[in-house]
Write a protein that holds these residues in place. Structure first.
Motif, PDB file in Angstrom:
ATOM      1  N   LYS A   1      43.012 -19.028  23.174  1.00 49.91           N
ATOM      2  CA  LYS A   1      44.261 -19.691  23.647  1.00 49.91           C
ATOM      3  C   LYS A   1      44.695 -19.518  25.049  1.00 49.91           C
ATOM      4  N   SER A   2      44.996 -18.278  25.178  1.00 51.18           N
ATOM      5  CA  SER A   2      45.502 -17.755  26.492  1.00 51.18           C
ATOM      6  C   SER A   2      44.364 -17.955  27.350  1.00 51.18           C
TER       7      SER A   2
ATOM      8  N   THR B   1      44.643  -8.490  33.090  1.00 46.72           N
ATOM      9  CA  THR B   1      44.809  -7.965  31.579  1.00 46.72           C
ATOM     10  C   THR B   1      43.930  -6.643  31.456  1.00 46.72           C
TER      11      THR B   1
ATOM     12  N   ASP C   1      42.912 -13.715  24.184  1.00 48.18           N
ATOM     13  CA  ASP C   1      42.261 -14.769  22.972  1.00 48.18           C
ATOM     14  C   ASP C   1      41.840 -15.970  23.560  1.00 48.18           C
TER      15      ASP C   1
ATOM     16  N   TYR D   1      52.026 -11.925  24.823  1.00 45.45           N
ATOM     17  CA  TYR D   1      51.644 -11.029  23.821  1.00 45.45           C
ATOM     18  C   TYR D   1      51.531 -12.143  22.557  1.00 45.45           C
ATOM     19  N   LYS D   2      50.467 -12.739  22.184  1.00 46.39           N
ATOM     20  CA  LYS D   2      50.594 -13.642  21.081  1.00 46.39           C
ATOM     21  C   LYS D   2      51.774 -14.823  21.166  1.00 46.39           C
ATOM     22  N   PRO D   3      51.708 -15.491  22.522  1.00 51.29           N
ATOM     23  CA  PRO D   3      52.854 -16.606  22.831  1.00 51.29           C
ATOM     24  C   PRO D   3      52.707 -17.642  21.887  1.00 51.29           C
ATOM     25  N   ASP D   4      53.771 -18.246  21.509  1.00 51.47           N
ATOM     26  CA  ASP D   4      53.697 -19.736  20.969  1.00 51.47           C
ATOM     27  C   ASP D   4      53.607 -20.862  21.917  1.00 51.47           C
TER      28      ASP D   4
ATOM     29  N   GLN E   1      58.059 -13.857  27.469  1.00 51.42           N
ATOM     30  CA  GLN E   1      57.873 -14.881  27.164  1.00 51.42           C
ATOM     31  C   GLN E   1      58.656 -15.678  26.135  1.00 51.42           C
TER      32      GLN E   1
ATOM     33  N   ASN F   1      46.438  -4.112  24.341  1.00 49.77           N
ATOM     34  CA  ASN F   1      47.967  -4.003  24.655  1.00 49.77           C
ATOM     35  C   ASN F   1      48.196  -2.842  25.278  1.00 49.77           C
TER      36      ASN F   1
ATOM     37  N   ASP G   1      48.163 -10.303  30.358  1.00 52.83           N
ATOM     38  CA  ASP G   1      47.708 -10.908  28.935  1.00 52.83           C
ATOM     39  C   ASP G   1      47.497  -9.486  28.241  1.00 52.83           C
TER      40      ASP G   1
ATOM     41  N   PHE H   1      47.232  -9.859  24.752  1.00 53.65           N
ATOM     42  CA  PHE H   1      46.470  -9.938  23.604  1.00 53.65           C
ATOM     43  C   PHE H   1      45.525 -11.190  23.997  1.00 53.65           C
TER      44      PHE H   1
END
Length: 281
Positions: free
Chosen positions: A46-47, A62, A44, A16-19, A93, A66, A40, A42
């Motif tokens: 990036k993921s 996914t 997006d 969920y919006k990982p860095d 995460q 959410n 997943d 979220f």
């Protein structure tokens, strides 16, 4: 069973919006020969780009929204079982781990798979690996030694760095999809007790850190400074609703655990109230 014959566990995580630190850990584990299940919450660019890069080592899940932790864990664990995996190793995460951590857990799997320890292990639903900073206020119900590993049997544990026995988890009935975030872990612990299984913790796991990336801030109330994490009101409401469901479930299992959940709820609400009254430093 020789170590070379022991299959490495599937590693699962929920995004969920990982860095970037999350992705860095996953890359390192994949390089070490591990396969991942990733849910997943979220999706997006990036993921999706990351998943596409490592699609040969990642099983991607996914619902394009959410749905929380309960449905994600149930789906990944049940899928791993259907695909003939004995274990699933779950990390949040934001839990830090490295090769030393994974080697330690892999060696535990090998050690606990020896025939001499099977009768001790067979009733264990999950083992949560904790870092050196863990301090338990309550007494452990029981301690079991398997080789060099000391398993502390506990009432409740937070499921990150947790190795699930999928055969036993199936008998318990998987995770409850009705729990969004809070309560998922404690529900499975209550279900384990009701079904005659145990949950365990192993302390001082090398390379493991459950705290650094948890988003704690410094607060000041009157003249006292402390670290804490301020949750939004909808998260506090989720914790309250989950706790009420756990209280009802535990009432038919063990009244001592019911009172413990009530104490945890009161403590949580008091701490959040204090944080909301405090000044962030």
């Amino acid at each position: 069973m020789n170590t070379s014959e022991q299959k490495k566990p599937i590693i699962a995580t929920i995004l969920y919006k990982p860095d970037q630190s999350t992705y860095k850990r996953i890359r390192a584990a994949i390089a070490d020969g591990y396969e991942f299940y990733m849910f997943d919450n979220f999706p997006d660019d990036k993921s999706k780009s990351f998943i596409d890069e490592y699609k040969h080592r990642i099983r991607y899940f996914t619902f394009n929204e959410n749905v929380g932790i309960g449905p994600a864990l149930k789906l990944m664990c049940a899928t791993a079982y259907e695909e003939d995996n004995r274990y699933l190793l779950y990390f949040d995460q934001d839990t830090i781990y490295n090769k030393d951590t994974l080697d330690y857990i892999y060696d535990y799997i090998h050690t606990s798979s020896e025939p001499i320890t099977f009768n001790q292990k067979v009733k264990i639903l999950s083992v949560t690996f904790r870092d050196a900073a863990t301090r338990r206020k309550e007494k452990q119900v029981q301690k079991i030694s398997i080789g060099k590993y000391n398993l502390n049997i506990v009432d409740f544990t937070i499921s990150s760095g947790t190795l699930f026995s999928l055969e036993n988890l199936k008998k318990v009935g998987w995770h409850d999809e009705s729990y969004y975030i809070d309560g998922v872990d404690y529900y499975i612990c209550l279900s384990a007790r009701a079904a005659g299984f145990k949950v365990a913790e192993i302390y001082n796991t090398p390379g493991l850190d459950h705290n650094t990336e948890q988003g704690y801030q410094k607060y000041k109330f009157l003249f006292k400074r402390y670290n804490g994490r301020k949750y939004p009101l909808n998260r506090i409401k989720d914790y309250l609703n989950a706790s009420l469901k756990l209280i009802i479930k535990s009432a038919s299992i063990n009244t001592r655990l019911t009172f413990r959940i009530i104490r945890l709820l009161i403590s949580y609400l008091l701490i959040q109230s204090l944080i909301y009254l405090s000044t962030e430093q």
